[in-house]
Scaffold this motif. Structure first.
Motif, PDB file in Angstrom:
ATOM      1  N   ARG A   1     -34.873  -6.020  38.846  1.00 47.38           N
ATOM      2  CA  ARG A   1     -35.228  -5.868  37.434  1.00 47.38           C
ATOM      3  C   ARG A   1     -34.958  -7.158  36.655  1.00 47.38           C
ATOM      4  O   ARG A   1     -35.716  -7.499  35.732  1.00 47.38           O
ATOM      5  N   GLU A   2     -33.907  -7.864  37.033  1.00 51.54           N
ATOM      6  CA  GLU A   2     -33.626  -9.152  36.391  1.00 51.54           C
ATOM      7  C   GLU A   2     -34.719 -10.161  36.724  1.00 51.54           C
ATOM      8  O   GLU A   2     -35.150 -10.934  35.857  1.00 51.54           O
ATOM      9  N   ILE A   3     -35.177 -10.163  37.969  1.00 51.61           N
ATOM     10  CA  ILE A   3     -36.251 -11.066  38.380  1.00 51.61           C
ATOM     11  C   ILE A   3     -37.542 -10.730  37.636  1.00 51.61           C
ATOM     12  O   ILE A   3     -38.300 -11.624  37.223  1.00 51.61           O
ATOM     13  N   ALA A   4     -37.805  -9.449  37.425  1.00 49.85           N
ATOM     14  CA  ALA A   4     -39.004  -9.023  36.689  1.00 49.85           C
ATOM     15  C   ALA A   4     -38.961  -9.536  35.252  1.00 49.85           C
ATOM     16  O   ALA A   4     -39.983  -9.957  34.689  1.00 49.85           O
ATOM     17  N   LYS A   5     -37.766  -9.505  34.643  1.00 53.53           N
ATOM     18  CA  LYS A   5     -37.612 -10.035  33.279  1.00 53.53           C
ATOM     19  C   LYS A   5     -37.907 -11.532  33.253  1.00 53.53           C
ATOM     20  O   LYS A   5     -38.573 -12.036  32.340  1.00 53.53           O
ATOM     21  N   LEU A   6     -37.407 -12.255  34.251  1.00 51.80           N
ATOM     22  CA  LEU A   6     -37.631 -13.706  34.308  1.00 51.80           C
ATOM     23  C   LEU A   6     -39.107 -14.012  34.528  1.00 51.80           C
ATOM     24  O   LEU A   6     -39.636 -14.986  33.979  1.00 51.80           O
ATOM     25  N   ALA A   7     -39.772 -13.187  35.326  1.00 54.47           N
ATOM     26  CA  ALA A   7     -41.195 -13.400  35.605  1.00 54.47           C
ATOM     27  C   ALA A   7     -42.037 -13.252  34.336  1.00 54.47           C
ATOM     28  O   ALA A   7     -43.043 -13.952  34.158  1.00 54.47           O
ATOM     29  N   LYS A   8     -41.631 -12.346  33.453  1.00 53.05           N
ATOM     30  CA  LYS A   8     -42.348 -12.181  32.187  1.00 53.05           C
ATOM     31  C   LYS A   8     -42.257 -13.446  31.336  1.00 53.05           C
ATOM     32  O   LYS A   8     -43.170 -13.770  30.579  1.00 53.05           O
ATOM     33  N   LYS A   9     -41.143 -14.143  31.465  1.00 54.89           N
ATOM     34  CA  LYS A   9     -40.916 -15.354  30.654  1.00 54.89           C
ATOM     35  C   LYS A   9     -41.457 -16.610  31.329  1.00 54.89           C
ATOM     36  O   LYS A   9     -42.020 -17.486  30.663  1.00 54.89           O
TER      37      LYS A   9
END
Length: 213
Positions: free
Chosen positions: A150-158
């Motif tokens: 989920r943390e990686i998904a947040k970074l991918a959005k940015k």
């Protein structure tokens, strides 16, 4: 109470490492769940078990971003960094016994390293592949893995398509290479202390220099 401890993202070149502890009165609580090492589970199954584990058990997590890992590695080895984080989540639950997945070739030495960071006494059982041996550690591996995903998904959005963050992932390496080409430095989410980054920077620097000859 006993607890299991595991981490996700230790070897990642992009993004954080997540350490999780799961505390229970008895491992019997997992008898009907079929928990396994998170690497052996499909994404949907990990997500399903994540919800059930959080409902049934006490859970503690620590998220250590790339920049902090680089800073810590100036003071200690990566194994020591993991041991300190393991101790941190153990202290949040204050169990009588903690089962940890050993991050050292010598599991007994690793147990002593974790214990050295504890304020409250706790018996540390350190073993290789504990995430496959003890259901409570399997549960911790699921919490750590899903939290990190989920943390990686947040970074991918940015930051765009960054892949899994691991050096073995071609998508991650392609992203890292393209970012360095454009910005002449690694992205903020990269672990600059990793050989993957330093080798890529050296190769690109050498390639740029050769253009003048």
């Amino acid at each position: 109470m006993i607890c299991g401890v595991d981490e996700a993202g230790k070897g990642s070149v992009l993004g954080p490492m997540v350490v999780a502890a799961v505390g229970v009165r008895s491992a019997d609580i997992f008898s009907d769940l079929g928990v396994k090492d998170s690497k052996q589970l499909a994404i949907q199954e990990r997500e399903r078990l994540f919800v059930l584990i959080k409902k049934r058990c006490r859970v503690a997590t620590v998220v250590i971003p790339a920049e902090e890992i680089d800073s810590l590695r100036c003071e200690m080895t990566m194994n020591s960094c993991v041991a300190r984080a393991h101790a941190e989540v153990i202290q949040k639950l204050a169990p009588r016994t903690a089962y940890v997945d050993a991050c050292d070739v010598n599991p007994f030495r690793y147990a002593e390293t974790v214990r050295s960071h504890l304020i409250v006494p706790c018996e540390i059982v350190s073993e290789h592949h504990a995430d496959s041996t003890y259901p409570v550690v399997s549960a911790a591996s699921i919490i750590a893995k899903v939290t990190r995903d989920r943390e990686i998904a947040k970074l991918a959005k940015k930051y765009g398509t960054i892949g899994s963050g691991y050096p073995s992932d071609p998508v991650t390496i392609a992203y890292l290479s393209a970012y360095i080409d454009e910005h002449h430095s690694p992205p903020p989410i990269a672990r600059r202390s990793w050989k993957t980054v330093s080798a890529m920077l050296a190769k690109k620097s050498q390639s740029n220099l050769s253009a003048f000859f």
